[in-house]
Design a protein around this motif. Structure first.
Motif, PDB file in Angstrom:
ATOM      1  N   VAL A 126       0.855  -1.197   0.000  1.00 26.89           N
ATOM      2  CA  VAL A 126       0.000   0.000   0.000  1.00 26.89           C
ATOM      3  C   VAL A 126       0.886   1.240   0.000  1.00 26.89           C
ATOM      4  N   ILE A 127       0.660   2.122  -0.961  1.00 28.23           N
ATOM      5  CA  ILE A 127       1.452   3.351  -1.056  1.00 28.23           C
ATOM      6  C   ILE A 127       0.545   4.538  -0.759  1.00 28.23           C
ATOM      7  N   ALA A 128       0.929   5.342   0.210  1.00 27.09           N
ATOM      8  CA  ALA A 128       0.177   6.549   0.535  1.00 27.09           C
ATOM      9  C   ALA A 128       0.856   7.722  -0.146  1.00 27.09           C
ATOM     10  N   LEU A 129       0.160   8.354  -1.072  1.00 28.92           N
ATOM     11  CA  LEU A 129       0.717   9.517  -1.766  1.00 28.92           C
ATOM     12  C   LEU A 129      -0.179  10.710  -1.446  1.00 28.92           C
ATOM     13  N   GLY A 130       0.175  11.457  -0.411  1.00 26.76           N
ATOM     14  CA  GLY A 130      -0.672  12.572  -0.011  1.00 26.76           C
ATOM     15  C   GLY A 130      -0.251  13.129   1.335  1.00 26.76           C
ATOM     16  N   GLY A 131      -1.175  13.836   1.961  1.00 28.62           N
ATOM     17  CA  GLY A 131      -0.891  14.433   3.264  1.00 28.62           C
ATOM     18  C   GLY A 131      -1.215  13.481   4.399  1.00 28.62           C
ATOM     19  N   GLY A 132      -1.352  14.022   5.582  1.00 28.97           N
ATOM     20  CA  GLY A 132      -1.576  13.204   6.760  1.00 28.97           C
ATOM     21  C   GLY A 132      -2.834  12.366   6.673  1.00 28.97           C
ATOM     22  N   SER A 133      -3.884  12.927   6.093  1.00 30.39           N
ATOM     23  CA  SER A 133      -5.139  12.174   5.995  1.00 30.39           C
ATOM     24  C   SER A 133      -4.961  10.937   5.131  1.00 30.39           C
ATOM     25  N   VAL A 134      -4.280  11.127   4.012  1.00 28.16           N
ATOM     26  CA  VAL A 134      -4.054  10.006   3.101  1.00 28.16           C
ATOM     27  C   VAL A 134      -3.171   8.950   3.774  1.00 28.16           C
ATOM     28  N   MET A 135      -2.104   9.404   4.441  1.00 28.31           N
ATOM     29  CA  MET A 135      -1.206   8.437   5.077  1.00 28.31           C
ATOM     30  C   MET A 135      -1.912   7.679   6.192  1.00 28.31           C
ATOM     31  N   ASP A 136      -2.659   8.418   7.017  1.00 31.20           N
ATOM     32  CA  ASP A 136      -3.366   7.751   8.112  1.00 31.20           C
ATOM     33  C   ASP A 136      -4.368   6.733   7.573  1.00 31.20           C
ATOM     34  N   ALA A 137      -5.117   7.154   6.555  1.00 35.60           N
ATOM     35  CA  ALA A 137      -6.119   6.245   5.978  1.00 35.60           C
ATOM     36  C   ALA A 137      -5.446   5.028   5.373  1.00 35.60           C
ATOM     37  N   ALA A 138      -4.331   5.240   4.656  1.00 39.95           N
ATOM     38  CA  ALA A 138      -3.653   4.132   3.984  1.00 39.95           C
ATOM     39  C   ALA A 138      -3.136   3.108   4.987  1.00 39.95           C
ATOM     40  N   LYS A 139      -2.618   3.608   6.116  1.00 45.25           N
ATOM     41  CA  LYS A 139      -2.135   2.679   7.143  1.00 45.25           C
ATOM     42  C   LYS A 139      -3.260   1.762   7.618  1.00 45.25           C
ATOM     43  N   VAL A 140      -4.397   2.372   7.901  1.00 48.82           N
ATOM     44  CA  VAL A 140      -5.495   1.561   8.439  1.00 48.82           C
ATOM     45  C   VAL A 140      -6.088   0.660   7.358  1.00 48.82           C
TER      46      VAL A 140
END
Lengths: 393, 393
Positions: free
Chosen positions: B91-105
């Motif tokens: 899973v690659i999160a390309l964005g700000g904190g919201s994107v990274m947090d969502a991608a982790k979960v």
């Protein structure tokens, strides 16, 4: 700034954490080799407590004792042999920087094919880094090297009296158990050398790293200020557990890469000092205390603004001329080292000026670049190294 | 100090490092789900460059787009479903904190059994942390949350409008590719909110952590000073790549645990703010800018010496009376936030005083202890939270 950073070591910090050794070791193996130094851990009870903790967790242990200061390649080979023969599956370093460095290389020696000295850069010989090691757990008994939470080790080849450095991913300890109670019995002189060692880890990158690392600068200054505040308290009263704890945390972060991340810094003062402590029986931290101020006065000539920043932020020096501020800062720094009992002259370490050329040549043999210069800011020729050492006679 | 610390994330930092995404992703899988937000990465070309890099490395990709600011549980569930259906293995999160947090979960949702909301503490319901996740790679496009190199995520349950936090070992990204070039297109207001966010991560632990952490104090001050020096430059000229890089490195270390190690700190200002941004469409950093100065004035009453240290070391305030120095420091801090364009009053965010009781109740529902207080220094009752919010109306 362009860099990579990764440090997987699990840090367990705090007074009394030695008691968790067994529980932690159990995660990695059933039979530990405990690496120790000259015997202080026997005298102060740390060894018995470590073994008891392992025993309680069902981890058996054999010992590899007697690792000397400035640990030698033959000791490392001996430890690797013990670990192999005894089928150990985890290596525990219980001691100072020498013990931790030796234990790391022992853990890799178990799997390394051929001459162990090939792990280390030395002259023209090609280097072949280790790629596999037994799980390593570090339990430092001295606040100094930062070896407990990094992937480096410094070993001396006694045949050539060359001291060299290896850094490899497989040498990161799985866990570091940092219990400041283990440092309360360290005598004042060794405590002071450790403080000098940790501060020098910081000044190396501060003065030799790339430009444009303001967060790292502030971190560096923070470690130095803390070491200068709590270090003397630990020297004055070894039982001051808070001073021991703060000094030890400073020593951990001084070389776990947090402060140096992105600075891409060579360590010229260390490279010069290694030549001294390879040939003479002096503590690494004492050697650094001699070389560092002399090196700083040499380097300040080419970058007065940088040394002026150090002087102003660490000592609050207000002189507006950069070179004047820089030199006052270095004087103050040297005075601090003397105040805690560190030597700042070679003669105090029983070293004369007969072999300055040899020290410079050895330094370049281990750490010189293709042009025969020692990397740093500025780059140093053999004559430069001799000049620095002569200033410290 | 007694604590554990471990952060296995591999940090790859520097302008242009986005080009390494494919090479890095290839180490973890063959098919990536790229998580994105509102589309800015499409407009500025980052998405295409990311896909090209993956393609070159032989990694195929599907997209999960449209993660909203203050990301919602339904978005996370949708992402987990896509990853599962498409058999993604990274899973690659390309964005700000919201994107990274969502991608982790999302990466954890693939393996999580039952209601995803059970990962998060909320009221009386028991929490069951995730223990397994797909490999996560973060590629932040904003300097703010520090989510790229930690194990935390904040998600909003849209049914209850409760925002809650999960932290678990499996959520540490395998790698973070931090390329400051990706932040140059961030508009001034979002840049400023990011600066407030990163500074607030620091002030939380500085003011709410345990006593006796001098290295951490100095690190904290260093991050704040750097953010205050380079942040305004990034706001004034978004194309100042050095300012962007320094601000972004400050944002990484502000929440990767280096500064907070051993402080064992709760984050009361964040807990209060989460309640606001869960209910209102405001940027998290803007909400923090409103709550933090008001909270500081409240907390300074119980610990003037601590706030005076902040005032003296950050702003060089020389007043000898601790309370006077503390209050001047907070005034200066608030003025700094306003100078970069951050709001410091609820009314500037379009929030009135009608629901202050509700915000306080929600805060305690998510983060209150058994005695119904919000952990921090001092502990806060519902009335205290209302008092802080009322001061910020």
């Amino acid at each position: 700034m362009k860099f990579e950073y990764q440090n997987p070591t699990r840090m367990i910090f705090g007074a009394g954490t030695l008691l968790r050794l067994g529980e932690v070791a159990r995660e990695y193996g059933n039979k530990a080799m405990i690496v120790t130094g000259g015997g202080s851990v026997k005298r102060n009870g740390a060894f018995d407590r470590a073994v008891a903790s392992l025993d309680e967790a069902g981890v058996s242990a054999v010992e590899c004792s007697g690792v000397e200061p400035n640990p030698r390649l033959s000791s490392v080979a001996r430890g690797g042999e013990i670990a192999r023969r005894e089928s150990c599956d985890v290596v525990i370093a219980l001691g100072g920087g020498s013990v931790m460095d030796a234990a790391k290389v022992m853990a890799a020696a178990v799997f390394y094919e051929g001459d162990l000295w090939n792990m280390f850069p030395h002259g023209q010989a090609a280097r072949r880094l280790p790629t596999r090691a037994l799980p390593i757990i570090t339990v430092p008994t001295l606040a100094a090297t930062g070896s407990e939470m990094n992937s480096g080790a410094v070993i001396t080849d006694e045949k050539t009296m060359i001291k060299s450095f290896v850094g490899a991913k497989c040498l990161y300890p799985k866990a570091a158990i940092v219990d400041p109670e283990l440092t309360v019995s360290v005598p004042p002189d060794q405590t002071a050398y450790g403080i000098c060692d940790l501060i020098t880890h910081i000044t190396e990158a501060y003065f030799n790293g790339v430009d444009g690392t303001p967060v790292q600068d502030r971190f560096a200054e923070g470690v130095i200020l803390t070491a200068m505040e709590y270090g003397p308290k630990a020297v004055a009263d070894g039982n001051d557990l808070d001073a021991r704890a703060q000094t030890q945390w400073a020593s951990v972060v001084a070389l776990n890469g947090w402060v140096q991340a992105g600075t891409l810094s060579p360590f010229p003062v260390h490279m010069i000092e290694h030549t001294l402590s390879a040939q003479h029986d002096i503590a690494h931290g004492a050697g650094l205390s001699v070389v560092n101020p002399a090196w700083m006065r040499f380097a300040a000539k080419t970058r007065p603004a940088r040394f002026a920043q150090f002087a102003r932020r660490i000592f609050g020096i207000t002189k507006s001329d950069d070179m004047e501020a820089a030199l006052e800062g270095i004087d103050r720094f040297e005075a601090f080292l003397r105040s805690i009992g560190c030597p700042t002259r070679l003669s105090e370490c029983g070293i004369g000026d007969e072999l300055l050329d040899r020290y410079a040549e050895d330094t370049l043999l281990v750490a010189g670049n293709a042009e025969g210069q020692l990397p740093g800011r500025p780059m140093m020729t053999k004559a430069d190294i001799v000049e620095v050492l002569r200033a410290a006679v």
